[in-house]
Design an enzyme around this catalytic site. Structure first.
Site, short mmCIF file in Angstrom:
data_model
loop_
_atom_site.label_atom_id
_atom_site.label_comp_id
_atom_site.label_asym_id
_atom_site.label_seq_id
_atom_site.Cartn_x
_atom_site.Cartn_y
_atom_site.Cartn_z
N LYS A 74 0.84 -1.20 0.00
CA LYS A 74 0.00 0.00 0.00
C LYS A 74 0.87 1.24 0.00
O LYS A 74 1.88 1.31 0.71
CB LYS A 74 -0.93 -0.03 1.23
CG LYS A 74 -1.99 1.07 1.26
CD LYS A 74 -2.90 0.88 2.46
CE LYS A 74 -4.01 1.93 2.50
NZ LYS A 74 -4.92 1.71 3.64
N SER A 117 -9.59 1.85 2.52
CA SER A 117 -8.70 2.62 1.66
C SER A 117 -7.69 1.77 0.92
O SER A 117 -7.01 2.24 0.01
CB SER A 117 -7.96 3.66 2.50
OG SER A 117 -7.16 3.06 3.50
N SER A 168 -10.24 -0.46 6.62
CA SER A 168 -9.59 -0.31 5.31
C SER A 168 -8.98 -1.57 4.75
O SER A 168 -8.58 -1.61 3.59
CB SER A 168 -8.51 0.78 5.39
OG SER A 168 -9.10 2.05 5.48
#
Length: 445
Positions: free
Chosen positions: A68, A146, A170
């Site tokens: 990420k 996210s 997330s």
């Protein structure tokens, strides 16, 4: 769904494949239309070289993982899905989470796209494009956020582990919407050093995988610990279903999948009780002044917003700026209120080995319904609130949770969430293994 890490690892040891071939498959997937907008930076050449040099005896043995965009990778900036940090100084070292996956033989294939600064459960990114949900080739649906790119990278076959973060869901939200597994460990078990923060109180470094057994492997590496999962049958556990909050406003697909799943688990011997958790009603008053994420993100972003606010996603900036109004005494009150709420929740949940709920109350809506644009802001914030509602309870609880698929092949993905309080990780994972096995027949229909 492509083979999971465990099956591929066995194939490597048997000599029926090799790390170089598996890396080429991962790169082919990463370059396919299914992974459009999934990566903000690829590392294919480095990945090929690292896979070729990997030892098959290592736990990850040269297999791909995605990172990420908020985690440091040595020699690269850490933009966290933004453009305002795209030219920031390069990180001097890998974040511990990245370093631990590398040390286990994992190979980073690229930096995965995300909601800017991790501040959304929807997964839309106006700067780099929005990854398309891997579960529906006919309609471009949201990936969830996210950790949006991380989820699609795993579901589409570009990575065996999607390293991400979970502050209010997330990891679990995109896992549920893409039909994969997402495990949020107890936050303190994995270091968040080298990760750009959203909320220092709630952030958790964790991962998505294609199976529960892979989730255990990923957690053991990230947390530098061994999971004691055991092999007790479902009947050995006492499980609870919470009606309040978690089952409000379920769409038809989620409601049908959840009820069918409970029936299947009872048929498999699970002892499931419906309970009340009136303590959940206290959350709205506890967070009335804005909660941790807005206040703590504003503390980090305030100077950057002054300099470069026009470069932010306006929806993200709007949420961060809400933290500017929280007073010091309100923040201290919030800390104390959370501590007392956790104690009450732990007492109420103590008789049970895990709680069961839908991970999120809806299936993935089309990207077009929530794409950037003022005319769609109301729908974006409505969807965002729905997606965050269930999983964020676990973050406030300082707990642990796993989302695993519970839909049938003809349905859009639906996630089942198992959760409990802090440091109940091993029990949650052990039960998830049994539930995954019990649900396997309905997912292969």
């Amino acid at each position: 769904m492509p083979p999971d890490l465990h099956a591929t690892r066995l194939a490597l040891l048997a000599g029926s494949t090799h790390a170089g071939a598996e890396m080429e498959r991962a790169i082919e997937a990463a370059e396919s239309p299914a992974c459009r907008h999934v990566f903000v930076r690829t590392m294919f050449d480095e990945a090929r070289a690292a896979a070729a040099a990997a030892a098959p005896q290592q736990r990850l043995a040269g297999l791909a993982f995605s990172v990420k965009d908020l985690f440091d990778i040595a020699g690269q900036p850490t933009p966290a899905g933004s453009v305002v940090l795209s030219h920031a100084p390069a990180a001097k070292a890998d974040a511990p989470a990245v370093a631990r996956l590398r040390a286990a033989g994992g190979v980073p294939i690229g930096r995965s796209n995300m909601s800017e600064f991790a501040f959304s459960g929807v997964g839309v990114n106006p700067h780099h494009g929005t990854p398309t949900n891997a579960a529906d080739a006919a309609v471009a649906r949201i990936p969830g956020g996210s950790s949006s790119g991380a989820a699609v990278s795993v579901a589409a076959g570009a990575a065996f582990i999607g390293l991400g973060s979970d502050t209010g869901g997330s990891i679990r939200i995109p896992a549920a919407l893409n039909g994969i597994v997402g495990f949020k460990s107890t936050a303190r078990l994995v270091p968040t050093d080298g990760a750009l923060p959203l909320s220092t109180t709630l952030d958790t470094a964790c991962a998505m995988t294609r199976s529960v057994r892979d989730a255990i492997t990923a957690h053991e590496i990230l947390a530098a610990r061994r999971v004691t999962a055991g092999a007790a049958p479902l009947a050995a556990y006492r499980l609870a279903v919470v009606k309040e909050l978690f089952q409000d406003g379920l769409d038809a697909t989620v409601a049908r999948a959840f009820e069918r799943t409970l029936r299947a688990l009872r048929d498999a011997g699970a002892r499931i009780e419906e309970i009340a958790l009136p303590e959940l009603a206290d959350l709205s008053s506890i967070n009335a002044t804005g909660g941790f994420s807005a206040a703590e993100s504003y503390a980090w972003h305030r100077l950057l917003l002054e300099r470069s606010g026009a470069g932010y996603d306006s929806r993200v900036a709007q949420r961060i700026l809400k933290g500017a109004t929280m007073k010091a005494h309100e923040y201290i009150d919030l800390v104390h209120a959370r501590r007392g709420w956790i104690a009450r929740m732990e007492r109420a949940m103590a008789p049970f080995d895990a709680m069961l709920s839908p991970t999120v109350p809806i299936t993935a809506p089309p990207i077009a319904a929530v794409a950037p644009g003022a005319l769609r802001d109301d729908e974006f914030f409505r969807v965002n609130a729905l997606l965050l509602r269930n999983p964020s309870v676990v973050n406030m609880l300082d707990g642990c949770a796993i989302s695993l698929p519970c839909h049938t092949p003809e349905e859009l993905p639906v996630g089942l969430m198992l959760w409990h309080a802090a440091l109940r990780d091993d029990a949650v994972l052990a039960i998830a293994l049994q539930i995954e096995s019990a649900l396997a027949p309905q997912q292969q229909q």
